[in-house]
Design an enzyme around this catalytic site. Structure first.
Site, PDB file in Angstrom:
ATOM      1  N   ASN A  11       0.806  -1.230   0.000  1.00 44.76           N
ATOM      2  CA  ASN A  11       0.000   0.000   0.000  1.00 44.76           C
ATOM      3  C   ASN A  11       0.835   1.275   0.000  1.00 44.76           C
ATOM      4  OD1 ASN A  11      -2.610  -1.350   0.100  1.00 44.76           O
ATOM      5  ND2 ASN A  11      -2.007  -1.967   2.152  1.00 44.76           N
ATOM      6  N   ARG A  18      -3.232   7.903  -0.348  1.00 47.13           N
ATOM      7  CA  ARG A  18      -3.905   7.053   0.633  1.00 47.13           C
ATOM      8  C   ARG A  18      -3.922   7.741   1.997  1.00 47.13           C
ATOM      9  NH1 ARG A  18      -0.042   2.768   3.610  1.00 47.13           N
ATOM     10  NH2 ARG A  18      -1.607   1.628   4.773  1.00 47.13           N
ATOM     11  N   TYR A  23      -0.833   9.781   6.448  1.00 46.42           N
ATOM     12  CA  TYR A  23       0.463   9.549   5.794  1.00 46.42           C
ATOM     13  C   TYR A  23       0.983  10.746   4.994  1.00 46.42           C
ATOM     14  CZ  TYR A  23      -0.632   4.750   7.083  1.00 46.42           C
ATOM     15  OH  TYR A  23      -0.947   3.617   7.795  1.00 46.42           O
ATOM     16  N   ALA A  76       1.819  -3.086   6.625  1.00 47.37           N
ATOM     17  CA  ALA A  76       1.082  -3.974   7.536  1.00 47.37           C
ATOM     18  C   ALA A  76       1.816  -5.293   7.806  1.00 47.37           C
ATOM     19  CB  ALA A  76      -0.308  -4.243   6.976  1.00 47.37           C
ATOM     20  N   GLU A  97      13.983   0.219  10.913  1.00 40.52           N
ATOM     21  CA  GLU A  97      12.539   0.075  10.666  1.00 40.52           C
ATOM     22  C   GLU A  97      11.892   1.456  10.763  1.00 40.52           C
ATOM     23  OE1 GLU A  97      10.733  -2.523  13.549  1.00 40.52           O
ATOM     24  OE2 GLU A  97       8.686  -1.935  12.990  1.00 40.52           O
ATOM     25  N   HIS A  99       8.291   3.800  10.370  1.00 34.51           N
ATOM     26  CA  HIS A  99       6.846   3.974  10.201  1.00 34.51           C
ATOM     27  C   HIS A  99       6.566   5.461  10.111  1.00 34.51           C
ATOM     28  CE1 HIS A  99       6.277  -0.201  10.838  1.00 34.51           C
ATOM     29  NE2 HIS A  99       7.061  -0.127  11.895  1.00 34.51           N
ATOM     30  N   ARG A 106      -1.965   4.405  17.563  1.00 38.15           N
ATOM     31  CA  ARG A 106      -3.057   3.940  16.714  1.00 38.15           C
ATOM     32  C   ARG A 106      -3.649   2.636  17.270  1.00 38.15           C
ATOM     33  NH1 ARG A 106      -1.114   4.121  10.676  1.00 38.15           N
ATOM     34  NH2 ARG A 106      -3.358   3.835  10.354  1.00 38.15           N
TER      35      ARG A 106
HETATM   36  C1  DQA Z   1       2.919   2.087   8.459  1.00 40.14           C
HETATM   37  C2  DQA Z   1       2.064   1.679   9.663  1.00 40.14           C
HETATM   38  C3  DQA Z   1       1.415   0.319   9.430  1.00 40.14           C
HETATM   39  O1  DQA Z   1       0.645  -0.049  10.557  1.00 40.14           O
HETATM   40  C4  DQA Z   1       0.512   0.373   8.218  1.00 40.14           C
HETATM   41  O2  DQA Z   1      -0.054  -0.887   7.975  1.00 40.14           O
HETATM   42  C5  DQA Z   1       1.192   0.912   7.019  1.00 40.14           C
HETATM   43  C6  DQA Z   1       2.123   2.029   7.170  1.00 40.14           C
HETATM   44  C7  DQA Z   1       3.480   3.510   8.610  1.00 40.14           C
HETATM   45  O3  DQA Z   1       4.354   3.864   7.815  1.00 40.14           O
HETATM   46  O4  DQA Z   1       3.050   4.273   9.481  1.00 40.14           O
HETATM   47  O5  DQA Z   1       0.935   0.486   5.899  1.00 40.14           O
HETATM   48  O6  DQA Z   1       4.021   1.192   8.371  1.00 40.14           O
END
Ligand code: DQA
Length: 143
Positions: A11, A18, A23, A76, A97, A99, A106
């Protein structure tokens, strides 16, 4: 030239379109530019995105021979994929990592990350700057 792979999961191809309230309006192309600009001398970045778990795993395997570090936003799959964790455990370089959103603020199901069991650093809630922070960290650590 040492390569840093900027790996994006499902995604994230829709970044900018999106749920922009979560985001933002910037795209993966913007991420690619920001990461390339963040590289210090001797480093380069390559950005990839896939909606398919197996393809992400194949790219992590490929990175074993070609990359010094991986900045990964697994989307996800963060919360579900032991297979991506296993692939990262077979990668010897640095792993950051990222996000974009602050996942801990959340839904409960976003609070657990398999990838965090391997990541050398984790960034959440700093928007696209998280990717830049990841590149900065890898460049500084390996310089
Ligand atoms: C994400 C957070 C995840 O929970 C979500 O499924 C995403 C994007 C983020 O960048 O905040 O697709 O990784």
């Amino acid at each position: 030239m040492a390569k840093i792979l900027i790996l994006n999961g499902p995604n994230l191809n829709l970044l900018g379109k999106r749920q922009p309230d979560i985001y933002g309006h910037e795209t993966l192309e913007d991420v690619a530019k920001m990461c390339a600009e963040a590289c210090t001398s001797g480093f380069e970045t390559e950005l990839r995105q896939s909606n398919h778990e197996g393809e992400l795993i194949d790219w992590i395997h490929e990175a074993r021979d070609t990359c010094a570090g991986i900045v990964i936003n697994p989307g996800a799959y963060t919360h579900t994929s032991i297979a991506i964790l296993d692939a990262l455990n077979a990668f010897d370089g640095l792993v950051v990592e990222v996000h974009i959103s602050q996942v801990h603020k959340r839904e409960e199901f976003r609070h657990h990350s398999y990838v965090s069991k391997r990541a050398d650093a984790v960034v959440a809630g700093m928007g696209l700057f998280g990717y830049v922070a990841g590149v900065n960290h890898i460049c500084a650590s390996l310089a």
